[in-house]
Design a protein around this motif. Sequence first.
Motif, short mmCIF file in Angstrom:
data_model
loop_
_atom_site.label_atom_id
_atom_site.label_comp_id
_atom_site.label_asym_id
_atom_site.label_seq_id
_atom_site.Cartn_x
_atom_site.Cartn_y
_atom_site.Cartn_z
N SER A 84 -30.80 35.53 78.56
CA SER A 84 -31.62 35.49 77.35
C SER A 84 -30.89 34.92 76.15
O SER A 84 -31.50 34.63 75.13
CB SER A 84 -32.12 36.89 77.01
OG SER A 84 -32.94 37.40 78.03
N GLY A 85 -29.58 34.78 76.28
CA GLY A 85 -28.81 34.19 75.20
C GLY A 85 -28.30 35.22 74.20
O GLY A 85 -28.84 36.33 74.09
N THR A 86 -27.24 34.83 73.51
CA THR A 86 -26.72 35.62 72.38
C THR A 86 -26.82 34.75 71.14
O THR A 86 -26.27 33.64 71.11
CB THR A 86 -25.24 36.00 72.60
OG1 THR A 86 -25.14 36.89 73.71
CG2 THR A 86 -24.66 36.67 71.36
N ARG A 87 -27.53 35.26 70.14
CA ARG A 87 -27.64 34.53 68.89
C ARG A 87 -26.50 34.96 67.98
O ARG A 87 -26.46 36.11 67.54
CB ARG A 87 -28.99 34.79 68.21
CG ARG A 87 -29.17 34.01 66.90
CD ARG A 87 -30.58 34.19 66.33
NE ARG A 87 -31.59 33.63 67.20
CZ ARG A 87 -31.94 32.35 67.23
NH1 ARG A 87 -31.34 31.49 66.41
NH2 ARG A 87 -32.89 31.93 68.03
N LEU A 88 -25.58 34.04 67.73
CA LEU A 88 -24.40 34.33 66.93
C LEU A 88 -24.57 33.75 65.53
O LEU A 88 -24.89 32.57 65.38
CB LEU A 88 -23.15 33.73 67.58
CG LEU A 88 -21.86 33.81 66.76
CD1 LEU A 88 -21.43 35.25 66.57
CD2 LEU A 88 -20.75 33.00 67.42
#
Lengths: 107, 114
Positions: B107-111
């Motif tokens: 799902s991804g990591t939003r940094l």
Amino acid sequence: AQRVTQPEKLLSVFKGAPVELKCNYSYSGSPELFWYVQYSRQRLQLLLRHISRESIKGFTADLNKGETSFHLKKPFAQEEDSAMYYCALRAGTALIFGKGTTLSVSS
Amino acid sequence: DAGVIQSPRHEVTEMGQEVTLRCKPISGHNSLFWYRQTMMRGLELLIYFNNNVPIDDSGMPEDRFSAKMPNASFSTLKIQPSEPRDSAVYFCASSLWDTPGGYTFGSGTRLTVV
């Protein structure tokens, strides 16, 4: 050099209109190409791959080695097709992605 | 299978801090990939592993970035020190070696680095 080019950042069409998302590639070997789709707030998922010659959700894509293209087509767009579409080229084990095209379908 | 699992989903940190992103691939998959997604550059391959061994890290932008895969079920991507231009969504994906079936993405990591 291995490269995937998607020339359009945004494609806006009306519901029921035909859609063509363009993809061109550069690869010295025998290419293996994919289309991935990312719906709003969802993860990227495989839409179709050229070796399967399949139609998914009404979308098709034909590999044209002469024109080094793998355009994604659908004869009648639906609002639920609105998403980001990525063309990808398999280079060894890894996939090289284009920058993506946002498809917006409105009624 | 729960699919590829990434954590955290969101990370906000201050410039200069160390950031560690985590990924658990699908059980049985032996290839793992880290990508970075930005509006300007799209999806960029950072690094990938086959059977836990890094194969190609030419996409890692700078020495501030490092990735490890200590075993078949876990990988980390570390940024130290972080900078505002590192702000992006980082995706992990896994696949079977040399399969035509494509990848399964997390799902991804939003940094966000402020």
